[in-house]
Enzyme design. Structure first.
Site, mmCIF file in Angstrom:
data_model
loop_
_atom_site.group_PDB
_atom_site.id
_atom_site.type_symbol
_atom_site.label_atom_id
_atom_site.label_comp_id
_atom_site.label_asym_id
_atom_site.label_seq_id
_atom_site.Cartn_x
_atom_site.Cartn_y
_atom_site.Cartn_z
ATOM 1 N N LYS A 1 8.600 0.033 5.168
ATOM 2 C CA LYS A 1 8.042 1.315 4.743
ATOM 3 C C LYS A 1 9.168 2.208 4.263
ATOM 4 O O LYS A 1 10.147 2.412 4.974
ATOM 5 C CB LYS A 1 7.308 1.942 5.939
ATOM 6 C CG LYS A 1 6.705 3.265 5.631
ATOM 7 C CD LYS A 1 5.694 3.658 6.696
ATOM 8 C CE LYS A 1 4.422 2.866 6.561
ATOM 9 N NZ LYS A 1 3.268 3.504 7.171
ATOM 10 N N GLY B 1 0.830 -1.192 0.000
ATOM 11 C CA GLY B 1 0.000 0.000 0.000
ATOM 12 C C GLY B 1 0.863 1.240 0.000
ATOM 13 O O GLY B 1 2.080 1.167 0.178
ATOM 14 N N GLY C 1 0.296 8.111 3.585
ATOM 15 C CA GLY C 1 0.791 9.472 3.626
ATOM 16 C C GLY C 1 2.295 9.540 3.779
ATOM 17 O O GLY C 1 2.934 10.465 3.309
ATOM 18 N N PHE C 2 2.880 8.536 4.422
ATOM 19 C CA PHE C 2 4.300 8.629 4.714
ATOM 20 C C PHE C 2 5.186 7.909 3.712
ATOM 21 O O PHE C 2 6.387 8.016 3.747
ATOM 22 C CB PHE C 2 4.584 8.081 6.109
ATOM 23 C CG PHE C 2 3.980 8.901 7.186
ATOM 24 C CD1 PHE C 2 4.543 10.116 7.531
ATOM 25 C CD2 PHE C 2 2.835 8.495 7.830
ATOM 26 C CE1 PHE C 2 3.988 10.894 8.520
ATOM 27 C CE2 PHE C 2 2.270 9.276 8.825
ATOM 28 C CZ PHE C 2 2.841 10.477 9.166
ATOM 29 N N GLY C 3 4.603 7.115 2.840
ATOM 30 C CA GLY C 3 5.440 6.447 1.856
ATOM 31 C C GLY C 3 4.867 5.096 1.494
ATOM 32 O O GLY C 3 3.817 4.695 1.985
ATOM 33 N N VAL D 1 4.647 0.982 1.218
ATOM 34 C CA VAL D 1 4.927 -0.143 2.114
ATOM 35 C C VAL D 1 5.031 -1.424 1.297
ATOM 36 O O VAL D 1 4.173 -1.707 0.459
ATOM 37 C CB VAL D 1 3.802 -0.315 3.155
ATOM 38 C CG1 VAL D 1 4.187 -1.385 4.160
ATOM 39 C CG2 VAL D 1 3.536 0.987 3.864
ATOM 40 N N ASP E 1 -2.332 10.229 14.046
ATOM 41 C CA ASP E 1 -3.024 9.895 12.795
ATOM 42 C C ASP E 1 -3.815 8.599 12.961
ATOM 43 O O ASP E 1 -3.654 7.655 12.201
ATOM 44 C CB ASP E 1 -2.018 9.806 11.633
ATOM 45 C CG ASP E 1 -2.709 10.034 10.283
ATOM 46 O OD1 ASP E 1 -3.900 10.390 10.275
ATOM 47 O OD2 ASP E 1 -2.051 9.839 9.242
#
Ligand SMILES: *[C@@H]1O[C@H](CO)[C@@H](O)[C@H](O)[C@H]1NC(C)=O
Ligand SMILES: *[C@@H]1O[C@H](CO)[C@@H](O)[C@H](O)[C@H]1NC(C)=O
Ligand SMILES: *[C@@H]1O[C@H](CO)[C@@H](O)[C@H](O)[C@H]1NC(C)=O
Ligand SMILES: *[C@@H]1O[C@H](CO)[C@@H](O)[C@H](O)[C@H]1NC(C)=O
Ligand SMILES: *[C@@H]1O[C@H](CO)[C@@H](O)[C@H](O)[C@H]1NC(C)=O
Ligand SMILES: *[C@@H]1O[C@H](CO)[C@@H](O)[C@H](O)[C@H]1NC(C)=O
Ligand SMILES: *[C@@H]1O[C@H](CO)[C@@H](O)[C@H](O)[C@H]1NC(C)=O
Length: 661
Positions: free
Chosen positions: A380, A358, A361-363, A365, A476
């Site tokens: 990730k 997937g 928001g952070f990068g 995976v 989050d």
């Protein structure tokens, strides 16, 4: 005549051997070959070579092995000569972690009034206690723990210690694993999880009420000075009939715990074990087989090697570029949880698209399998350019690596390359919760599964807020950040990651991190995250799971646009249960559903001081504190704050991240 004499000797020695093994006051096991004198439970087993294995690398497991015959310690029989005996024990053990340098769980030699530990908990409770009976005098348990995790709640001194535990896991006395070497005249450090056999001696001197614990490598003699020497009156702890044995547990990370030999004596010095006769550990055995093969192959190999070296040298030159990482001197302090890029590259098949799990928001995976241990991981990739703040961030990752809770996705380690950071997590086979709630590709979750997930996530959040050594804000919380493990337990992911943006290149700007619909109104105004902004997001999450709708639903009817408002309106009309997810088809406990919906609204209150804290939330969900009777009008909606966003210009499931990245 001679033969008869010989037979008699043989017979007598068989009888003696037999009675020695059966004598409840003393026994010796140089390996546990087919022993029926041990009672095993959990994942414990005895290998065919006599090796006792308490745990394997399965997570959150425990294993016990106890000597079946109870031993009399505190005789109430006044005519018996001894009331409380001195005793002496030694055993050889080994702890082999699944991943090198990453510990999981621990083990303990235990004297307990019963062998039944099915109510006990794994992980930091070592398979001995649970949250409600830990530390209670009625336990009558003495445990000598070999603990490889630092648990702040039990005031552990470090992640590599030996401790004396009476009735609970907060040690009476503990010391980092070392032994005194007479040759060198000083203490030498030992690493419990280095996979090498070690020996422990436990000696109790009843007249002087002194308990000594001594540790050494299995190959060394018993050191003259004990590691721990504690004044304690065990006659006040141990009952008349007690069981002796071992307990071990694994947590979110796992180690194999072994016992190779064990000698016990209630009426004198325990006999020394015959180290050379003890069973071998599986991995050592492999190595020695390999060694014998090497002797045959060696001459042949020598010629091949020369040729190979030249080829490899050329190959390495090319590869070095491919696997280049950024490493700095200061990172050595945090060494243990650094992974090599090469291993991660191999684990994920070179970060192939097919391994992509997937993109958040952070990068991105990726799924992977570590080359040697075959442990499944999730990697990730976060792009991160700044040098500034990196050191502090890595220190934090290292501390995150120590945060362990059964409802958190365990961070295993990291790797750093130029311009990017790779974070390695436990792999969660069932993916994220939002897929179950909002898409048809996954099966529907029934209410009891959903309720269990909510309770799990709440307890994880409580742990981050109040139970860990420092307050960790999640920032989050939402269904797509809750992952499901093989047993469909909810595990909160990405904790602490939002801090990455606090260490960004431009410290002047305050970044609002979070997702629209989960952002507390005061957060959008001040930009300051607090535990109560996390509670707000958790409220949105509660509603999301109960209603099967996103906090802001652009697809539905206009009056259903903002979930909080819609549920509130239904409550006012006295029809709050109409908000429940239609996919549940009314199959749920009405009290639980009502509790979750009302609690969701209370957490979503626009005024932070009106929201409960996570401890209260957990208590409500556990049903310990009955939820206060409330009127819909008193719980004011927070829609006014949501209204400020021009909703149609924003997609609802994207994290709001700092611009320009
Ligand atoms: C650990 O042992 C249990 C019970 O024997 C078994 O079901 C499980 O598959 C084992 N796990 C591993 C990683 O070998
Ligand atoms: C008490 O100990 C004596 C001597 O060891 C023994 O003969 C007697 O049966 C014991 N009594 C009980 C009640 O255990
Ligand atoms: C484990 O840690 C020690 C010191 O912290 C280090 O010397 C060793 O290389 C590490 N081993 C692995 C396999 O990472
Ligand atoms: C803890 O263990 C005790 C006895 O072993 C049991 O009675 C109790 O119900 C357990 N508590 C929990 C919360 O599991
Ligand atoms: C315990 O250790 C102390 C200090 O080294 C020693 O004097 C004492 O004899 C030991 N007792 C036992 C029972 O080993
Ligand atoms: C052990 O025995 C002594 C003397 O009989 C007694 O005072 C003490 O309470 C006993 N301990 C336990 C834990 O029953
Ligand atoms: C127990 O101690 C007695 C007395 O010192 C000794 O004769 C015996 O061999 C010991 N047994 C074991 C199994 O250590």
């Amino acid at each position: 005549m001679g033969a008869l004499f010989f037979l008699t000797i043989l017979y007598v020695s068989i009888i003696l051997n037999f009675s020695l093994a059966q004598d409840e006051n003393q026994f010796i096991f140089n390996g546990f070959h087919g022993s029926n004198l041990l009672q095993l439970d959990g994942v414990a087993k005895i290998h065919s070579n006599g090796l006792l294995q308490l745990t394997n690398t399965s997570k959150q497991q425990m294993g016990h092995a106890f000597y079946k015959i109870p031993i009399s310690f505190n005789s109430s029989n006044s005519s018996a000569s001894i009331t409380f005996p001195s005793f002496s024990i030694n055993f050889v053990f080994a702890i082999v972690p699944e991943l090198p340098n990453l510990s999981g769980g621990g083990m303990a030699f235990t004297i307990s009034p019963s062998m039944g530990f099915n109510q006990a908990v794994a992980s930091q409770y070592l398979g001995l206690f649970n949250i409600s009976n830990n530390g209670i005098n009625a336990n009558h348990v003495l445990a000598i723990e070999l603990d490889t995790i630092q648990n702040p709640e039990f005031k552990d001194i470090d992640d590599n210690h030996v401790g004396i535990d009476v009735n609970g896991l907060s040690s009476l006395e503990s010391a980092p694993a070392t032994y005194f070497s007479s040759e060198e005249g000083k203490n030498i450090r030992l690493k419990l999880i280095n996979g090498v056999p070690m020996q422990l001696w436990i000696d109790y001197d009843a007249p002087h009420k002194k308990l000594n614990v001594t540790l050494a490598p299995a190959t060394s003699k018993k050191p003259k000075q004990p590691l721990l020497s504690t004044a304690i009156d065990l006659s006040q702890v141990l009952l008349e009939n007690m069981y002796v044995g071992f307990s071990a547990s694994t947590g979110p990370t796992a180690s194999e715990h072994y016992v190779l030999g064990w000698s016990f004596n209630r009426s004198g010095q325990a006999q020394d074990l015959e180290i050379s006769k003890l069973p071998k550990l599986p991995r050592q055995r492999k190595r020695s087989e390999l060694q014998s093969k090497m002797i045959v192959i060696l001459p042949l190999a020598a010629t091949v090697v020369v040729v190979l070296i030249m080829v490899i040298a050329a190959f390495c030159f090319i590869r070095r570029k491919k696997y280049k990482e950024v490493r700095e001197d200061w990172e050595k302090e945090y060494g243990p949880i650094r992974f090599s890029y090469k291993n991660l590259y191999k684990a994920t098949n070179g970060f192939k698209e097919v391994e992509l799990l997937g993109a958040g928001g952070f990068g991105k995976v990726y799924r992977g399998k570590l080359p040697n241990s075959h442990v499944e991981i999730a990697v990730k990739r976060v792009s991160h350019d700044s040098k500034q703040g990196m050191r502090q961030f890595v220190a934090e990752i290292s501390s995150m690596g120590r945060v362990r809770h059964r409802n958190l996705v365990q961070l295993l380690g990291y790797c750093r390359r130029r311009g990017e950071l790779l974070l390695v997590y436990d792999y969660m086979p069932n993916g994220s919760l939002d897929k179950f709630l909002f898409s048809n590709e996954k099966p529907n979750l029934n209410w009891s599964q959903r309720f269990r997930i909510l309770r799990g996530v709440a307890s994880a959040l409580l742990y981050l807020h109040e139970e860990w050594e420092q307050v960790i804000l999640h920032r989050d919380i939402k269904a797509s950040n809750v992952l499901l493990d093989a047993d469909l337990n909810g595990r909160l992911g990405d904790f602490g990651l939002a801090r990455l943006y606090d260490h960004g290149t431009n410290p002047q700007t305050t970044h609002v991190v979070g997702t629209l619909g989960y952002l507390a109104p005061e957060l959008t105004k001040t930009g300051k995250a607090t535990t109560s902004t996390d509670v707000f997001a958790f409220g949105a999450f509660l509603l999301e799971v109960a209603c099967g709708r996103r906090p802001i639903d652009l697809k539905g009817q206009p009056e259903e646009l903002i979930l909080v408002d819609w549920v509130m309106e239904l409550w006012r009309r006295g029809a709050i249960l109409d908000a429940s997810d239609p996919k549940l088809e009314g199959d749920f406990l009405a009290e639980e559903m009502e509790l979750v919906l009302k609690l969701g609204l209370l957490c979503s209150h626009s005024m932070p001081e009106m929201r409960p804290n996570m401890r209260q939330v957990v208590q409500y969900l556990d049903g310990y504190d009955s939820f206060p009777e409330m009127q819909a009008d008193l719980v004011m909606s927070s829609s006014s704050s949501l209204g400020k966003f021009s909703v149609d210009s924003l997609s609802t499931n994207e994290s709001i991240l700092p611009s320009g990245r």
